[in-house]
Design an enzyme around this catalytic site. Structure first.
Site, PDB file in Angstrom:
ATOM      1  N   ARG A  87       4.887 -12.951   9.800  1.00 53.79           N
ATOM      2  CA  ARG A  87       5.568 -11.702   9.496  1.00 53.79           C
ATOM      3  C   ARG A  87       6.887 -11.625  10.271  1.00 53.79           C
ATOM      4  NH1 ARG A  87       1.937  -7.714   9.316  1.00 53.79           N
ATOM      5  NH2 ARG A  87       3.393  -6.017   9.647  1.00 53.79           N
ATOM      6  N   GLU A 109       0.868  -1.163   0.000  1.00 57.25           N
ATOM      7  CA  GLU A 109       0.000   0.000   0.000  1.00 57.25           C
ATOM      8  C   GLU A 109       0.913   1.224   0.000  1.00 57.25           C
ATOM      9  OE1 GLU A 109      -2.754   0.210   3.259  1.00 57.25           O
ATOM     10  OE2 GLU A 109      -3.544   2.133   2.566  1.00 57.25           O
ATOM     11  N   LYS A 160       4.063   0.878   9.677  1.00 54.96           N
ATOM     12  CA  LYS A 160       4.234   2.113   8.915  1.00 54.96           C
ATOM     13  C   LYS A 160       3.592   3.302   9.628  1.00 54.96           C
ATOM     14  CE  LYS A 160       2.957   0.130   5.006  1.00 54.96           C
ATOM     15  NZ  LYS A 160       2.479   0.003   3.611  1.00 54.96           N
TER      16      LYS A 160
END
Ligand code: ATP
Ligand code: MG
Length: 547
Positions: free
Chosen positions: A254, A30, A264
């Site tokens: 992850r 994204e 982020k």
């Protein structure tokens, strides 16, 4: 035999069964921030698997949230992937498919599988129920197909304000998987999009977008992180209901690193609050940050290879990453001498004004390789740590009446120690032994060898010595009543000076260099001809050993 990870096993069996002719993966960032080390793992996986099995990888921006996204991020993402050394097949955007997604939404309405809901966000989430309590149906759930089509088209045409209406799938408000309790497909957002401008004021939700985009691109193996496993049934539902190419989603754990945060949203907060100098602050776990710090793409790939893929969440030791950086730099980096905490040494028997140049290897691993010229003269600096007045027996560096080898040049002897009024050593008077020239002299060995620089030739550097950004090893364990920013390390940046042999400033290797006996450093973009700036990449050694 090579041990396959679970994704390789799946791919090999799919290929063996002839399920697909070739594999296709995608990396779907994204564009709402810079890529970080976690993304590097995802990139290495997606691109690495495709490479290994002769497939291809698309770069697909998941750009369905116009408010947080920006071209700055789009560009940085491409730069970072290229830096890692990967090449995408096509550069695509979820927004490329907005027309198709819209058409499919109308199709779902026509089939009686979607409806426009006028409830507020709060009403909708309240109506969802909980894991042990079924949801309640929206009062708008049984609108006719005609009414739904009319309202949805009006939503698209901009008739309604943000939040006034949403489009939802009509599945099952009592479904044990909450994801199936009439998930949102579209929301109204009157916002300009960095690619589609003002064409749209309704934007599709992640779940309604991701699988279909995969399907349009014929992605065979859609790899994502574990938290998406609850989304998988919905991913499959859309693909099956729309009867389109059967992409499949697979989840892996992850990457979490000690003393590191990789959200982020939080990294953006650090930037916006000025707690770091920017996304590329060398303390940041972003790819542009670690690049500026001097980490190499090779080291990052080695690291991703070493940690492998797993189905369970794991916290990886930051020291493993640093170990990989050292492995790579130790093999490839050029060597230079830099003194950081100096004591002046005067060579009393050196002919005044004389300068002698020594040819020294840039990398001792390549004895026949390139060299640099290192000037030696009658006044040099050595590091304070390499001299000791009341030295214990085992101290083999310089001490009163002791001898030491100056790296690449002569053996010197310390004859006199000069101190200031506070008793601090300010100068050592030494003599050199001319018979110990390393190429033409007699071989004579002493136990210690130390680095040095000639004061008449040295260059003054600003050194930015970095340490970990946070003080808490597991940043997922920040207590409820504390903020993650309370755990910022106040000593994560310490600026000092260094004095370097002149050849350092002519280095054009493009990677970090080794300051002999101290650490790896890389020139920073803030350097000026008057003031070269070097970032500390990592220490030279560490007791850490990977398992
Ligand atoms: P963040 O939570 O930092 O915002 P994200 O998952 O929202 O991360 P995306 O841009 O959506 O960021 O991620 C692109 C791809 O990278 C996704 O497939 C995502 O699963 C993967 N990814 C993100 N963070 C990690 C991580 N820490 N480890 C491995 N893969 C990750
Ligand atoms: Mg995301």
């Amino acid at each position: 035999m090579e041990k396959l990870n679970f994704l390789e096993e799946i791919i090999e069996s799919d290929l063996a069964e002839g399920k697909y002719e070739s594999i296709m993966t995608r990396f779907p960032p994204e564009p709402n921030g810079y890529l970080h080390l976690g993304h590097a793992k995802s990139i290495c996986l997606n691109f690495g698997l495709a490479q290994k099995y002769g497939g291809k990888t698309n770069l697909r921006y998941d750009d369905t949230n116009p408010v947080k996204e920006d071209v700055e991020y789009v560009d940085s993402i491409k730069e970072d992937i290229k830096w890692l050394g990967f090449h995408w097949d096509k550069e695509l955007y979820a927004s490329d498919y907005f027309d198709q997604l819209y058409e499919w939404a109308e199709l779902l309405i026509t089939k009686g599988l979607a409806y426009v809901d006028d409830q507020t966000q709060e009403e909708i989430s309240k109506g969802r129920g909980t894991i042990d309590k079924p949801g309640v149906e929206s009062p708008y759930r049984n609108r006719s197909v005609e009414e739904n089509l009319k309202l949805f088209r009006e939503m698209k045409a901009g008739k309604y304000a943000d939040g006034e209406k949403v489009l939802r799938a009509k599945i099952d408000m009592a479904h044990p998987n909450m994801m199936f309790r009439d998930p949102l497909l579209y929301r109204i957002k009157h916002a300009s999009h960095h690619r589609t401008g003002d064409k749209w004021c309704i934007y599709p939700m992640y779940d309604y977008t991701h699988g279909q985009c995969d399907s349009i691109e014929h992605i065979t193996h859609s790899i994502c992180t574990l938290e998406f496993d609850v989304h998988r049934p919905l991913y499959d539902w859309f693909i099956k209901t729309l009867d389109i190419f059967p992409s499949h989603q697979y989840e892996f754990a992850r990457l979490n690193l000690t003393y590191t945060l990789m959200s982020k949203r939080k990294l953006l907060e650090l930037v916006q609050k000025g707690l770091v100098s920017g996304w590329d602050d060398p303390r940041m776990p972003t790819l542009c940050g670690v690049r500026r710090r001097g980490y190499t793409a090779e080291a990052l790939k080695m690291f991703c290879e070493k940690i492998g893929v797993s189905k369970r969440d794991q916290l990886i030791d930051l020291q493993l990453l640093e170990w990989c950086v050292r492995q790579d730099l130790n093999a490839r980096s050029n060597r230079y001498m830099v003194v950081q905490d100096p004591i002046k040494v005067t060579i009393t028997n050196w002919e005044p004004g004389k300068v002698e140049y020594f040819d020294c290897p840039l990398n001792p691993a390549e004895p026949e390789g390139k060299t640099r010229k290192v000037p030696f003269s009658g006044e040099i600096l050595i590091d304070r740590a390499d001299f000791m007045e009341d030295a214990p027996k085992k101290f083999f560096r310089l001490k009163p009446d002791g001898e030491v080898r100056l790296k690449y040049t002569y053996i010197i002897k310390c004859n006199e120690v000069i101190k200031d009024e506070n008793g601090r050593v300010v100068e050592l008077k030494c003599t050199y032994d001319p018979t110990t020239h390393p190429q033409t002299g007699e071989w004579r060995s002493v136990k210690g060898t130390i680095h040095w620089v000639s004061t008449a030739h040295m260059k003054t550097l600003e050194l930015r010595n970095y340490d970990r950004l946070f003080t808490l090893a597991d940043m997922s364990q920040v207590p409820e009543d504390r903020d993650y920013k309370d755990f910022l390390n106040p000593d994560s940046l310490i600026v000092t000076e260094g004095y370097a042999e002149p050849a350092l400033l002519e280095d054009n290797s493009g990677i970090a260099v080794q300051f002999e006996r101290t650490g790896y450093y890389v020139m920073d973009k803030d350097s000026t001809p008057e003031k070269p700036v070097f970032n500390k990449t990592t220490a030279l050694k560490d007791s850490y050993k990977p398992e």
